[in-house]
Design a protein around this motif. Structure first.
Motif, short mmCIF file in Angstrom:
data_model
loop_
_atom_site.label_atom_id
_atom_site.label_comp_id
_atom_site.label_asym_id
_atom_site.label_seq_id
_atom_site.Cartn_x
_atom_site.Cartn_y
_atom_site.Cartn_z
N LEU A 63 1.26 -0.83 0.23
CA LEU A 63 0.14 0.46 -0.22
C LEU A 63 0.49 1.75 -0.25
O LEU A 63 -0.07 2.45 -1.01
N ALA A 64 2.05 1.45 0.51
CA ALA A 64 3.11 2.06 1.01
C ALA A 64 3.26 2.53 0.07
O ALA A 64 4.08 4.16 -1.23
N GLU A 65 3.95 1.84 -1.18
CA GLU A 65 4.37 2.22 -2.44
C GLU A 65 3.77 3.29 -3.34
O GLU A 65 4.61 3.63 -4.25
N SER A 66 2.28 3.19 -3.28
CA SER A 66 1.64 3.44 -4.21
C SER A 66 0.73 4.89 -3.61
O SER A 66 -0.05 5.57 -4.15
N VAL A 85 7.05 1.82 7.15
CA VAL A 85 7.16 2.18 5.68
C VAL A 85 7.26 3.88 6.11
O VAL A 85 7.01 4.67 5.27
N ALA A 86 7.55 4.43 7.17
CA ALA A 86 7.42 5.96 7.58
C ALA A 86 8.60 6.32 7.17
O ALA A 86 7.97 8.31 7.23
N SER A 87 9.36 5.52 7.03
CA SER A 87 10.92 6.36 5.91
C SER A 87 10.28 6.61 4.94
O SER A 87 11.03 7.85 4.14
N LYS A 88 9.33 6.34 4.48
CA LYS A 88 9.29 6.54 1.94
C LYS A 88 7.50 7.02 2.68
O LYS A 88 8.06 7.74 0.89
#
Ligand code: ADP
Ligand code: NA
Ligand code: MG
Length: 383
Positions: A63-66, A85-88
């Motif tokens: 999910l984070a990727e999009s 994922v908070a770094s991205k």
């Protein structure tokens, strides 16, 4: 529209669905992580959704990727996945806030440092009858035994009336991390929706909530017969409690109003909340509109959170038979000024929230008169 930022939502139940309704009106794409037929996905057709659970690390990564920003409709998510994922991607509110809030004991320990009034409570370390009996001597009876985690709609609470109830209480909540809380003799339960933005902490008017079997049944906005000074005090307490956490978005704050008119925090949630559904019709910006704006750093004129008209929200809850909630819905169709929201969750189960109805009117009395026939239908189904 602006450069089409994308929001990721962990969870696609009714709260996610109403968030998607708000995102849709602003042409903001909301990518939902949940099962394929989840209520939020049914009203949003695009290829950005993710199939899976908000408890799966890999699904949260996908999910984070999009997305440009990730949020959650529920606090019982994998906060270690969010931390990763908070770094991205931006996570709102912060994973730290969600992690502390999802454990109600940790939440209260944290809030204690900020002088938030709460019922006295004790942590259990080995869940034995002897340990709970000792706590009972300290807190008195009745007391509320509570699960620290995975608690909602009263599923996680057990009222302990006396020492004799201890074995049953421990059996009902066995294998769960527990704490016990002193009984709060409240005259009313109040709630406030708080919106945390990049530089403000805003609040909606104080509402009165009525729980039946520990599930929210009715919400009255504003709280009935509560003087403005208490309304303001409750909003201030709610804002102060939410200020103790990092991150943006909507937070639901539940409180007890005691006999002496003092306020006590019951619990708070790091998300849009059932006690704020009335804002869809009752205010210019609903809690869902405000949440989306807050996490995207879009303006929220404080005036848009003011009450437009007295509002009453009634939950449509699964009842004794599989079609109980349909009878309530049918009755609601004939109620003047009633806005009906069905969640499309499939089969009803007793206690499952299937939808809600909000009635607004020029006065609270008028709203009460209009919604009374529907309350009677709901009460008759239950009896
Ligand atoms: P949840 O809503 O997650 O199930 P709550 O802590 O909000 O858990 O408890 C549900 C309801 O139980 C409250 O709305 C209130 O009616 C009642 N309750 C909770 N704690 C107490 C308490 N200490 N004293 C009396 N009633 C309580
Ligand atoms: Na809750
Ligand atoms: Mg609660």
């Amino acid at each position: 529209m602006w450069n089409s930022p994308k929001v990721g939502i962990l969870g696609g139940g009714q709260l996610g669905r109403m968030l998607v309704e708000s995102a849709n009106r602003l042409n903001i794409q909301a990518n939902v992580l949940d099962a394929d037929n989840a209520p939020a996905k049914q009203i949003s057709f695009h290829d950005g959704h993710v199939t899976g659970s908000f408890k799966e690390r890999e699904a949260v990564r996908k999910l984070a990727e999009s997305c440009d920003v990730i949020t959650a409709e529920i606090e019982h998510v994998d906060t270690y996945a969010l931390e990763e994922v908070a770094s991205k991607v931006r996570v709102e509110p912060s994973w730290q806030a969600i992690r502390t809030i999802q454990n109600k004991f940790d939440q209260k320990e944290h809030l204690r440092k900020y002088d938030i009034p709460m019922a006295d409570h004790r942590e259990l370390s080995d869940n034995t009858p002897e340990e709970l009996a000792k706590i009972g001597e300290q807190l008195g009876y009745p007391m509320m035994l509570k699960s620290k985690t995975m608690a909602y709609d009263g599923r996680g609470n057990f009222r302990v009336n006396s020492k004799e109830d201890i074995p049953e209480a421990l059996e009902a909540l066995k294998d769960r991390p527990l704490y016990s809380e002193k009984w709060a003799y409240f005259k009313m339960e109040l709630a406030v929706m708080v919106i945390k933005t990049k530089d403000d902490v805003l609040s909606y008017p104080t509402v009165e909530t009525v729980q039946e079997d520990s599930i929210c049944k009715l919400v009255y906005a504003p709280a009935r017969n509560v003087p403005d000074v208490i309304n303001q005090k409750a909003q201030a307490l709610a804002r102060k409690a939410v200020s103790a956490f990092e991150g943006k978005g909507a937070f639901g704050v539940e409180m007890f109003l005691l006999e002496d008119n003092s306020l006590m925090l019951c619990e708070l949630a790091s998300r849009i909340h059932n006690s704020g559904h009335w804002t869809i019709e009752g205010c210019a910006l609903s809690q869902f509109d405000s949440h989306i704006r807050a996490i995207m750093d879009l303006p929220i004129p404080p005036k848009s959170l003011e009450l437009r008209q007295p509002s009453i929200m009634l939950n449509i809850i699964g009842g004794a038979t599989p079609d109980s909630h349909l009878k309530a819905t049918e009755a609601a169709l004939s109620i003047p000024n009633a806005s009906i929201h069905l969640y499309s969750k499939g089969a009803a189960k007793p206690g499952r929230k299937m939808g809600h109805v909000t009635v607004t009117a020029a006065t609270m009395h008028e709203a009460e008169t209009m919604i009374q026939p529907l309350i009677t239908v709901v009460d008759d189904m239950r009896a």
